[in-house]
Every structure is written in structure tokens, then in C-alpha cells.
Design a protein around this motif. Structure first.
Motif, PDB file in Angstrom:
ATOM      1  N   VAL A  28      -2.562  11.095 -24.939  1.00 28.84           N
ATOM      2  CA  VAL A  28      -3.119  10.100 -24.018  1.00 28.84           C
ATOM      3  C   VAL A  28      -4.632  10.321 -23.922  1.00 28.84           C
ATOM      4  CG1 VAL A  28      -1.079   9.578 -22.627  1.00 28.84           C
ATOM      5  CG2 VAL A  28      -2.381  11.649 -22.142  1.00 28.84           C
ATOM      6  N   SER A  29      -5.310  10.226 -25.032  1.00 30.50           N
ATOM      7  CA  SER A  29      -6.724  10.614 -25.090  1.00 30.50           C
ATOM      8  C   SER A  29      -7.608   9.794 -24.161  1.00 30.50           C
ATOM      9  CB  SER A  29      -7.238  10.498 -26.526  1.00 30.50           C
ATOM     10  OG  SER A  29      -7.143   9.171 -27.000  1.00 30.50           O
ATOM     11  N   SER A  30      -7.245   8.548 -23.895  1.00 31.76           N
ATOM     12  CA  SER A  30      -8.066   7.710 -23.029  1.00 31.76           C
ATOM     13  C   SER A  30      -7.763   7.923 -21.557  1.00 31.76           C
ATOM     14  CB  SER A  30      -7.873   6.228 -23.376  1.00 31.76           C
ATOM     15  OG  SER A  30      -6.518   5.843 -23.161  1.00 31.76           O
ATOM     16  N   ASP A  31      -6.760   8.740 -21.257  1.00 26.92           N
ATOM     17  CA  ASP A  31      -6.361   8.933 -19.865  1.00 26.92           C
ATOM     18  C   ASP A  31      -5.956  10.379 -19.593  1.00 26.92           C
ATOM     19  OD1 ASP A  31      -5.891   7.995 -17.238  1.00 26.92           O
ATOM     20  OD2 ASP A  31      -3.732   7.947 -17.626  1.00 26.92           O
ATOM     21  N   THR A  32      -6.557  11.312 -20.317  1.00 21.93           N
ATOM     22  CA  THR A  32      -6.272  12.716 -20.025  1.00 21.93           C
ATOM     23  C   THR A  32      -7.354  13.245 -19.093  1.00 21.93           C
ATOM     24  OG1 THR A  32      -5.695  14.861 -20.980  1.00 21.93           O
ATOM     25  CG2 THR A  32      -7.490  13.649 -22.026  1.00 21.93           C
ATOM     26  N   ILE A  33      -7.443  14.545 -18.956  1.00 23.96           N
ATOM     27  CA  ILE A  33      -8.421  15.134 -18.045  1.00 23.96           C
ATOM     28  C   ILE A  33      -9.145  16.280 -18.736  1.00 23.96           C
ATOM     29  CG2 ILE A  33      -6.803  16.797 -17.015  1.00 23.96           C
ATOM     30  CD1 ILE A  33      -8.172  16.107 -14.289  1.00 23.96           C
ATOM     31  N   GLY A  34     -10.408  16.430 -18.419  1.00 26.04           N
ATOM     32  CA  GLY A  34     -11.231  17.488 -18.995  1.00 26.04           C
ATOM     33  C   GLY A  34     -12.604  17.417 -18.373  1.00 26.04           C
ATOM     34  N   CYS A  35     -13.485  18.306 -18.780  1.00 26.63           N
ATOM     35  CA  CYS A  35     -14.836  18.292 -18.218  1.00 26.63           C
ATOM     36  C   CYS A  35     -15.780  19.064 -19.125  1.00 26.63           C
ATOM     37  CB  CYS A  35     -14.853  18.890 -16.817  1.00 26.63           C
ATOM     38  SG  CYS A  35     -14.384  20.634 -16.733  1.00 26.63           S
ATOM     39  N   SER A  36     -17.058  18.827 -18.902  1.00 29.20           N
ATOM     40  CA  SER A  36     -18.075  19.615 -19.583  1.00 29.20           C
ATOM     41  C   SER A  36     -18.287  20.904 -18.812  1.00 29.20           C
ATOM     42  CB  SER A  36     -19.390  18.836 -19.664  1.00 29.20           C
ATOM     43  OG  SER A  36     -19.904  18.607 -18.364  1.00 29.20           O
ATOM     44  N   GLY A  43     -20.425  23.085 -23.180  1.00 29.02           N
ATOM     45  CA  GLY A  43     -19.057  23.451 -23.536  1.00 29.02           C
ATOM     46  C   GLY A  43     -18.088  22.398 -23.040  1.00 29.02           C
ATOM     47  N   TRP A  44     -16.826  22.485 -23.506  1.00 30.08           N
ATOM     48  CA  TRP A  44     -15.829  21.476 -23.151  1.00 30.08           C
ATOM     49  C   TRP A  44     -14.460  22.124 -22.952  1.00 30.08           C
ATOM     50  CZ3 TRP A  44     -17.792  16.833 -22.062  1.00 30.08           C
ATOM     51  CH2 TRP A  44     -19.044  16.501 -22.622  1.00 30.08           C
ATOM     52  N   ILE A  45     -13.721  21.606 -21.991  1.00 31.54           N
ATOM     53  CA  ILE A  45     -12.330  21.963 -21.779  1.00 31.54           C
ATOM     54  C   ILE A  45     -11.550  20.657 -21.620  1.00 31.54           C
ATOM     55  CG2 ILE A  45     -12.874  22.356 -19.328  1.00 31.54           C
ATOM     56  CD1 ILE A  45      -9.949  24.032 -21.151  1.00 31.54           C
ATOM     57  N   VAL A  46     -10.469  20.525 -22.361  1.00 35.18           N
ATOM     58  CA  VAL A  46      -9.623  19.329 -22.290  1.00 35.18           C
ATOM     59  C   VAL A  46      -8.175  19.768 -22.175  1.00 35.18           C
ATOM     60  CG1 VAL A  46      -8.856  17.243 -23.495  1.00 35.18           C
ATOM     61  CG2 VAL A  46     -11.261  17.947 -23.649  1.00 35.18           C
ATOM     62  N   TRP A  47      -7.436  19.111 -21.277  1.00 36.31           N
ATOM     63  CA  TRP A  47      -6.010  19.364 -21.144  1.00 36.31           C
ATOM     64  C   TRP A  47      -5.217  18.286 -21.875  1.00 36.31           C
ATOM     65  CZ3 TRP A  47      -9.542  20.920 -17.627  1.00 36.31           C
ATOM     66  CH2 TRP A  47      -9.441  22.248 -17.204  1.00 36.31           C
ATOM     67  N   ARG A  48      -4.052  18.665 -22.329  1.00 34.80           N
ATOM     68  CA  ARG A  48      -3.207  17.742 -23.090  1.00 34.80           C
ATOM     69  C   ARG A  48      -2.935  16.472 -22.290  1.00 34.80           C
ATOM     70  NH1 ARG A  48       0.649  17.864 -27.099  1.00 34.80           N
ATOM     71  NH2 ARG A  48       2.400  16.433 -26.793  1.00 34.80           N
ATOM     72  N   GLU A  49      -2.522  16.654 -21.035  1.00 34.38           N
ATOM     73  CA  GLU A  49      -2.264  15.545 -20.132  1.00 34.38           C
ATOM     74  C   GLU A  49      -2.743  15.944 -18.738  1.00 34.38           C
ATOM     75  OE1 GLU A  49       1.662  13.489 -20.716  1.00 34.38           O
ATOM     76  OE2 GLU A  49       2.098  15.298 -21.887  1.00 34.38           O
ATOM     77  N   LYS A  50      -2.897  14.954 -17.860  1.00 30.08           N
ATOM     78  CA  LYS A  50      -3.391  15.231 -16.512  1.00 30.08           C
ATOM     79  C   LYS A  50      -2.493  16.218 -15.769  1.00 30.08           C
ATOM     80  CE  LYS A  50      -6.014  11.017 -15.602  1.00 30.08           C
ATOM     81  NZ  LYS A  50      -6.106   9.774 -14.782  1.00 30.08           N
TER      82      LYS A  50
END
Length: 464
Positions: free
Chosen positions: A113-121, A284-291
């Protein structure tokens, strides 16, 4: 010589040169702030003069961090110097660009769900790694509470990792079970991981681009082993991938290597934008698979900056220019551009490894293929040379090159490795130059051998 104070003031005003100004003929302040102001251009030049001692960044083959930035990034960074990424209400355009980057990276890493997942710089992959670790701990703790079990002995399983994971374990009271390197096995393996997991394991941390060898750990094999472990025990152990360097290399150069969100067990990934993402330092970046993979209790909502803003970070105020520059790189290069840039870097690493192998005194630990751009080698056990790799690194500094030499951790501490990293801004001509200087340094030691003794914990060599 007449003291500067006795020079006729009117004459001084008629003739001005940076290096006749008072600030240049007295020691520069080092321990306290002076009472009187100075001319800005004079002080700028004095500081730039001191910075010359830092050396030439292009010749720094020890760092993973990007040092070659085009003129447009300099312009963007200058225009963004006053932007505070934490204040999303005041800088909504910058906040929108950060969100776009998160979505682009999630897509790059095959989030469902790349357009609706969660992450941050973040300020770098180390901060991002700690955020990923905290999410693992909160997830595990909530599950344990539901089961009515103790939450006081969490652990993580890693291979040979960068120091940020040791910091995470110390700062957040988590046991780190780091699989020690062995001669003949320098990466973690599913077998070694399964020896160490238990019901208190909050997560397994494979590395995509091990700091010491530049190689990728086999995330898919580790995931398969944990799938089987769950079938046998009922214990569900998630994976966080530390892709500090490989996260912006593997998707372009090794697209068939499965390591990311294509594996359901991979819940989060961290990476450095300022390494092979080509952004300036501090990204830097952190991304989770899903929210759902980021526990809501870890997200703070603040409204005292002008709006209600969710935030999850170890820092607060931080500059926005690096995020804008990251977005510029994504738009500027595209997938084809990143692929071309990193493939050229890989080719240079392969060339250097081949040239080192021809010398007959090195065992090539990493030949530049299948991992990060670069090469690594050790001295052959039977090599009859008048130097060690610390000596060789020190000799190369006389030509301006910074090349890392270090002992491996764990049970492989007797092995000393020399490693070269290749980044954007490095040419084949430079590869030939570094090879020629390595050969020249080796020839020097043949004529002037060093008698080397023990090394201290920092790798400094003592001679006798």
C-alpha cells in the motif's frame, strides 16, 4: 616589526586586504567569544582556511556518505536553510514533499500500500533504525500483555551490525544477540539466527550492505526460516531490514534479490538518503509495511506550532533542505538514472578488486559483485611484505586517499580488512589513480619495511 595597533588607522582604511586585517594577525578565538565583532568575509576566509585540513572529500574512500552534489542541490539547500521540518503547519509544501518521498520509497521497496503506508524522514539511518526498533518493541510488548506474559526481557537478533543497534539496545533496554563473525562465515545465517530466537525476541535485523564487508545478508532465507519457526512454535517474529546503504542500491541493480516488503514478515526498513540515495548529509528514512505496523502510542500530536501535527522522531527541530534535495534527486534521476550511476560505481569497485588480486598478496574478501559498490581484501596469511594494512592506509594518506582498515568483530577479530567504497563522483581515471598509488605504496614498503607490533583498540599501530 611595528605592532598592528600602531599602524596609522587612516592608512589602514585606505588599504584593506583580508590577510592584513587585525583578525588575521592575532590568534583566532578558540575558548571564548570575543567582545568585538569582526568583518564577516575575513572570518569566513579564516574558517575556510582551517577547513582545508579536512582533506579532499572525493578522495575519501572510507565513508558511505555522499560527497558529490550538483549545483542545483546547493541552490535548493540555500533556499531551504530556514525551513524547519517539524513545523508542518508553517511549511506545508515541505511537509507534502516529505510525504511524497515516503510514498516513493515505499513503492521502491514494494510496499503493498505504497500510497497509503506510513513513514518519515530522519537525520540519518541511525535515527531511523532506532525508530524501527522502538516499533518492534511496542508491538512485542502489546502482544505479551495480551497473553499475560512478562515484558521485561526483550531481545533482538542481528548479524554484524553498525554501532547504532548497540546504542538502541543500550538506550532502550533491549538485549542484543549479535551473531559473531567467524572465519569462513562473516554474515548471519538462518541457522545461527534460529539458535538465538525465543519468545522474547522482538525482531530479527538483517543488514542490506554489511558495514564490514559490503555484502547483503540473505533476508529471504531468514524470513523463510522464521516462517518455519512460527509453524513449529506459534511465535511470530517480525523482521526489520537495516538497508542503510543497500536500500538505494538493490532496487536498481539487483531487482530480483528479494529483501523488502515483498516478504510479508518484513515490517519496516530504514535507509540513509545521504548515502546511495544521493542526498546531502542529514537525510534518513524509515518506512513501515503498513500503517498498522507502527503502534499509535508512539506517535505524538503537538498543536503549539500552529496546527495539530503528528510526529514520531528522536529529534524535534531539524532542517528541511535535505528532504527537498532528496525529492529533487528522485525527480532528476529517475530509476534509470540511479541505475546508471550505481552501476558505474559497481564497475569501478570490480576493477579495483581485480587489480588488487593481480598483486598476489591479497585475498579478496568482497570482489564488488552482488552488494554495495566497492571492494574489500585482507593480506594473505603467507604474504611476505614489510607492512600491515594499517601501514598501507597511513601511507595512502600521504597521497590524499582515505582508505579504511579495521579488524573484524567477534571471533574474526584476528582478521584485518581494508575496504574501499565507491560513490557517485568517482571516475575510472580515479580508480586507476588509487590503484597506482596503492602499488606505489607497496613498492615503498618493499624498500622501507615497517616492523609492526600490536595495535590498540582503535587500530593505531605501535612500531618498534
Amino acid at each position: 616589526m611595528m605592532p598592528i595597533d600602531s599602524v596609522d588607522k587612516e592608512k589602514s582604511k585606505r588599504y584593506f586586504d583580508t590577510y592584513t586585517d587585525r583578525a588575521t594577525v592575532v590568534p583566532i578565538s578558540k575558548f571564548k567569544i570575543d567582545e568585538e565583532p569582526q568583518k564577516p568575509k575575513v572570518i569566513r576566509n579564516l574558517i575556510l582556511d582551517e577547513l582545508l585540513l579536512d582533506g579532499n572529500a572525493k578522495q575519501n574512500l572510507a565513508t558511505f556518505c555522499q560527497t558529490d552534489l550538483d549545483e542545483n542541490i546547493h541552490i535548493l539547500m540555500d533556499k531551504c536553510i530556514d525551513k524547519n521540518m517539524i513545523d508542518k503547519d508553517e511549511y506545508p509544501a515541505s511537509a507534502e514533499i516529505e510525504t511524497r518521498c515516503v510514498n516513493m520509497i515505499a513503492d521502491l521497496w514494494n510496499s503493498p500500500v505504497s500510497s497509503d503506508t506510513i513513514g518519515c524522514s530522519t537525520t540519518g539511518s541511525s535515527e531511523a533504525a532506532m525508530l524501527g526498533g522502538l516499533a518492534l518493541k511496542w508491538r512485542w510488548r502489546e502482544q505479551r500483555k495480551k497473553q499475560g506474559k512478562s515484558t521485561d526481557r526483550p531481545n533482538i537478533i542481528t548479524g554484524p551490525v553498525q554501532v547504532c543497534w548497540h546504542k538502541f539496545a543500550l538506550y532502550f533496554d533491549v538485549e542484543i544477540r549479535e551473531i559473531p563473525m567467524e572465519e569462513g562465515r562473516l554474515l548471519s545465517t538462518p541457522e545461527e539466527i534460529l539458535k538465538r530466537v525465543d519468545e522474547n525476541t522482538i525482531g530479527v535485523i538483517p543488514t542490506l550492505g554489511v558495514t564490514f564487508t559490503l555484502q547483503y545478508e540473505d533476508v529471504q532465507a531468514i524470513s523463510d526460516a522464521l516462517d518455519q519457526y512460527e509453524k513449529e512454535t506459534g511465535i511470530d517474529i517480525p523482521i526489520h531490514v537495516d538497508a542503510a546503504s543497500g536500500g538505494f542500491v538493490a532496487p536498481f541493480l539487483q531487482p530480483d534479490f528479494v529483501w523488502d516488503f515483498r516478504l510479508q514478515r518484513v515490517k519496516s526498513i530504514n535507509a540513509s538518503g545521504h548515502k546511495y540515495g544521493l542526498a546531502p548529509l542529514g537525510c534518513g528514512w524509515i518506512v513501515w509495511r503498513e500503517k498498522k505496523d507502527l503502534h499509535p502510542d508512539l506517535i505524538f500530536n503537538v498543536n503549539y506550532l500552529g496546527g495539530n501535527m503528528p510526529t514520531f522522531s528522536l529529534n524535534f527541530s531539524r532542517p528541511g533542505g535535505q528532504i527537498i534535495a532528496q525529492y529533487y534527486n528522485f525527480l532528476r534521476h529517475g530509476r534509470a538514472g540511479y541505475r546508471a550511476i550505481h552501476q558505474v560505481c559497481v564497475d569501478h569497485g570490480i576493477y579495483i578488486a581485480q587489480e588488487m588480486k593481480k598483486l598476489g598478496i591479497f585475498d579478496i574478501l568482497y570482489d564488488g559483485k552482488g552488494g554495495l559498490p566497492g571492494a574489500a581484501w585482507i593480506l594473505k596469511k603467507d604474504a611476505k611484505v614489510g607492512f600491515n594494512l594499517y601501514d598501507l592506509s597511513e601511507r595512502m594518506r600521504s597521497r590524499g586517499w582515505q582508505i579504511a582498515s579495521y579488524s573484524l568483530p567477534g571471533n574474526a577479530s584476528h582478521m584485518v580488512v581494508q575496504r574501499i567504497l565507491i560513490r557517485h563522483g568517482f571516475s575510472h581515471d580515479m580508480a586507476e589513480l588509487v590503484v597506482d598509488d596503492l602499488k606505489r605504496s607497496i613498492d615503498h614498503f618493499a624498500k622501507h619495511p615497517m616492523v609492526s607490533g600490536l595495535t590498540d583498540e582503535e587500530g593505531s599501530t605501535f612500531y618498534h
